[in-house]
Design an enzyme around this catalytic site. Structure first.
Site, PDB file in Angstrom:
ATOM      1  CD  GLU A   1      -0.492  -2.364   0.235  1.00 56.40           C
ATOM      2  OE1 GLU A   1       0.447  -1.870   0.718  1.00 56.40           O
ATOM      3  OE2 GLU A   1      -1.217  -3.171   1.146  1.00 56.40           O
ATOM      4  CG  ASP A   2      -3.890  -1.961  -3.387  1.00 54.94           C
ATOM      5  OD1 ASP A   2      -3.782  -2.396  -2.618  1.00 54.94           O
ATOM      6  OD2 ASP A   2      -4.354  -0.885  -3.757  1.00 54.94           O
TER       7      ASP A   2
END
Ligand code: MN
Length: 751
Positions: free
Chosen positions: A101-102
């Site tokens: 995700e990040d």
């Protein structure tokens, strides 16, 4: 001089870096110590690999609190291992849950790095990433929930890891700004706490509720916490005093046991204060005594009752408060024997008796259930439940909000126990009806249900069930579900079955139209699949089935379609003209060509003026000028005019064909008709009512007769009664309302 300052800063940075490193190592060690499951060499290596990958990936990030970001995934992994008892795969995935995700890490990287287990790990991490997206502020809550459930049935570990993630975020919410705290707390009490309840993660559910309350009602929370703390000494004394004589007796028995006496959760105490409107000081059951026996599964039940007998030899029990979930576990798997007795000083004390296994299931639910698969004689309640979730997901209605409300009922807190004619017991959510029961036994039993007997008496199909009801379903092979049935059921399973049956009916009815359209497209020598897709899109339908169905109803005719499309290079293309007729316009435009002009505003019955007949408009479907209608000669109330889509229509036409009369409307009626719209949407705070009424009264210039609205945790349902001159106006109004922001569905009642 400058040099010295630089050196000092550098030293400080170094020491910060050093500190971070130490914290990371310390927490990682704590994680390793918490892992209880046996790990082989590959597992150990993989956990190490995942840790290193996470450290590397998150190295530039910090949490709001200022600490290195990677401490979060490490802690989530620890919660998975220690508080849920998950195995190495879940721990690895928890460590990696925020990487894709990040950070620049991709699923491919993960797949590669973990060899033969890489595929599985990547799949779970992917599920976790998608779940994250499900909560972005821009997408709709209800639709998100469906996504959560889709992942749930694919691999429950995804949701369990997500719970751990959420729990850690909730525990460390202090660093967040207030509005974010509120948003996260709302989401938690909306989705995570009920889901934790359903999965039997009792300790998670309790902590979620307490942490939410700490944010939403801080004063109440702190006041109860403080009072609990102040009364701690006295409570402990009381508990010891209470347990002592029981212990004396139990010590003579041949099994080992332990006792605990802990206060109930702050959230549940606060609920009691509110519900019973009594001050903290007067709430007697602030704590529960738990007696946990350590015996082999075979002996659990008899030993629990033996303990019950010992306890009630000393303290007098209150019979109504005996709850036996040992013989009949709750549908979320909870097993325990509860009783309330009168303790010293006449105080009521709740005593919970259970085995170590039951205790673990009570605390960790689903996660513990895996461990004990096959040990208990009870069927796996989660398998049954997951099957029903799968069922619902496979037959979703078009409306996400409806799906959500179905599912929310499915996360029931309470249930009723009923019996089949053979005496088999069935558990259903409280509020479930006889028709729900039929569907819970077998889909066919539901589909063909024509009547129900409860304890040998005929009752309506929508009869709400009570504990102990003995239910017999009467069927007829000709029977089939109708829209009206949706109001007679409570469970998601029944609703989704009814909806899919109705969808099937629509499909069948559209078969002919489908063939006609196929021929037409063949003649035009265009690709069938491509062209149908184009038509569905162009006329704004949800599916092909809806398109064919509307054609079968003449709402859309094939000649009209091909006024707008033509063949060009083997493809169907839109004819570019000024006056394009779209579906909604087609519906609301006067149907000049199809009907001969009729006497305005009047009914035509059997081709004769309606005034010759003594008729009235049926209240079950409130026909409006322009509706497709028919007349039905009732036994006692004269001639009634129904809409052809009326829930009663199929039944009337099928069974009383000889009483049906042809009826049509003339156009341009002077009269106004009452019609009721059901509007569902996302509740984004105050102003919902105003937006609706403004649209209807000021912009559409229609009169509102009544309006009621009920909001429920994020969505609302409104019922608006309107006066409309005809269907043209009605459809216009419905379209306009549908186009409002945050309105997800507008339907006409009884259609
Ligand atoms: Mn996270």
């Amino acid at each position: 001089m400058a040099e010295t300052v630089d050196t000092i800063i550098e030293e400080k940075q170094l020491s910060q870096e050093e500190q971070d490193k130490q914290a990371i190592t310390r927490n990682y060690r704590r994680l390793l110590e918490s892992i209880k499951s046996n790990m082989d060499e590959t597992d150990k290596n993989n956990v190490r690999l995942a840790f290193e990958l996470a450290v590397e990936a998150h190295k530039e990030q910090r949490r709001k609190s200022g600490e290195p970001y990677v401490l979060h995934p490490i802690e989530v992994a620890r919660i998975c291992a220690e508080e849920i008892g998950l195995g190495p795969t879940a721990i690895i995935c928890a460590l990696l849950h925020d990487t894709v995700e990040d950070t620049p890490v991709t699923l491919e990287d993960i797949k590669e790095r973990f060899g033969e287990r890489g595929d599985n790990i990547a799949k779970i991490v992917d599920g976790l990433t998608k779940l994250d997206h499900a909560y972005s502020a821009t997408s709709k809550q209800a639709e998100n929930f469906r996504k959560v459930l889709l992942t749930l049935v694919q691999d429950v570990r995804v949701v369990l890891i997500k719970m751990a993630d959420r729990l850690h975020n909730m525990r460390t919410l202090g660093a967040m700004p207030r509005h974010k705290q509120l948003k996260i707390a709302a989401e938690t009490s909306y989705i995570y706490a009920p889901l934790a309840h359903r999965l039997g993660l009792y300790s998670f559910k309790t902590e979620f509720e307490d942490l939410c309350m700490k944010i939403t009602e801080p004063e109440m929370y702190h006041s109860i916490a403080k009072k609990l703390n102040e009364t701690k000494r006295a409570r402990l004394d009381y508990i010891n005093n209470f347990i002592e004589p029981i212990q004396k007796n139990l010590d003579e028995e041949l099994f080992s046991y332990r006792t605990t006496g802990r206060p109930k959760s702050i959230y549940s105490i606060s609920n009691k204060i509110k519900k019973k409107d009594t001050p903290f000081e007067e709430i007697y059951d602030l704590f529960a005594i738990r007696i946990i026996v350590n015996v082999p599964p075979k002996k659990e039940k008899s030993v629990c009752w033996q303990v019950y007998s010992e306890v009630t030899d000393i303290y007098r029990p209150i019979p109504e408060r005996l709850k036996d979930w040992v013989t009949t576990p709750k549908s979320n798997g909870y097993e325990s024997l509860h009783t309330t007795v009168i303790g010293p000083d006449g105080r009521f004390v709740e005593v919970q008796i259970r085995s170590e296994r039951m205790n673990e299931i009570a605390e960790r639910g689903f996660a513990a259930h895996w461990k004990y698969k096959g040990v208990s004689s009870q069927p796996n309640v989660y398998d049954t439940w997951l099957d029903s979730v799968r069922d619902m997901l496979e037959n979703p209605g078009e409306d996400a909000v409806e799906f959500l409300s179905d599912f929310k009922t499915n996360l029931f807190q309470e249930e009723v126990y009923v019996f089949t004619p053979n005496g088999d017991m069935k558990t259903l959510p409280k509020g479930a009806t006889a028709l729900d029961f039929a569907f819970s036994i077998h889909t066919d039993l539901g589909y063909h249900c024509t009547g129900v007997k409860v304890d040998n008496r005929i009752v309506p199909m929508g009869h709400p069930l009570k504990n102990g009801d003995r239910i017999e379903i009467i069927t007829n092979p000709k029977q089939k579900p109708s829209e009206a049935w949706l109001k007679m059921v409570k469970t998601g399973r029944a609703r989704s079955k009814i909806r899919s049956s109705m969808k099937e009916e629509r499909r069948k009815q559209g078969e002919f139209s489908k063939e006609a359209l196929e021929r037409k497209l063949k003649n035009l020598k265009v690709d069938y699949e491509e062209s149908v897709e184009l038509l569905v899109k162009q006329f704004n339908y949800n599916s092909r089935i809806d398109l064919f169905y509307d054609i079968s109803l003449d709402k859309l005719t094939i000649p009209n379609i091909f006024k707008q499309f033509q063949e060009q290079d083997g493809k169907l293309v839109v004819i570019e003209t000024e006056e394009k007729v779209t579906k909604s316009e087609e519906e609301i435009l006067p149907k000049k060509s199809r009907r001969k002009p009729l006497e305005p505003g009047k009914l035509l019955i059997n081709d004769e003026p309606g005034s010759l007949y003594d008729y009235s408009l049926a209240s079950c479907c409130n026909p409006v000028s322009g509706d497709r209608i028919f007349g039905y000669l009732t036994a006692s109330a004269g001639l009634k005019i129904h809409r052809t889509t009326c829930p009663n229509a199929t039944n009337l036409m099928a069974n009383y064909g000889y009483r049906i009369m042809r009826a049509e409307w003339g156009r341009a009626s002077e009269t106004e008709f009452v019609t009721t719209l059901n509007i569902k949407g996302i509740d984004d705070g105050p102003g919902v009512i105003q937006r609706l009424t403004n649209k209807i009264s000021n912009q559409l210039k229609l009169n509102i007769r009544s309006l009621s609205i009920a909001g429920n945790q994020g969505y609302y349902e409104a019922k608006v009664s309107l006066l409309v001159p005809n269907t043209d106006q009605l459809y216009l109004a419905m379209e306009a309302l549908k186009n409002l922001d945050n309105v997800s569905n507008v339907t006409r009642e009884d259609s």
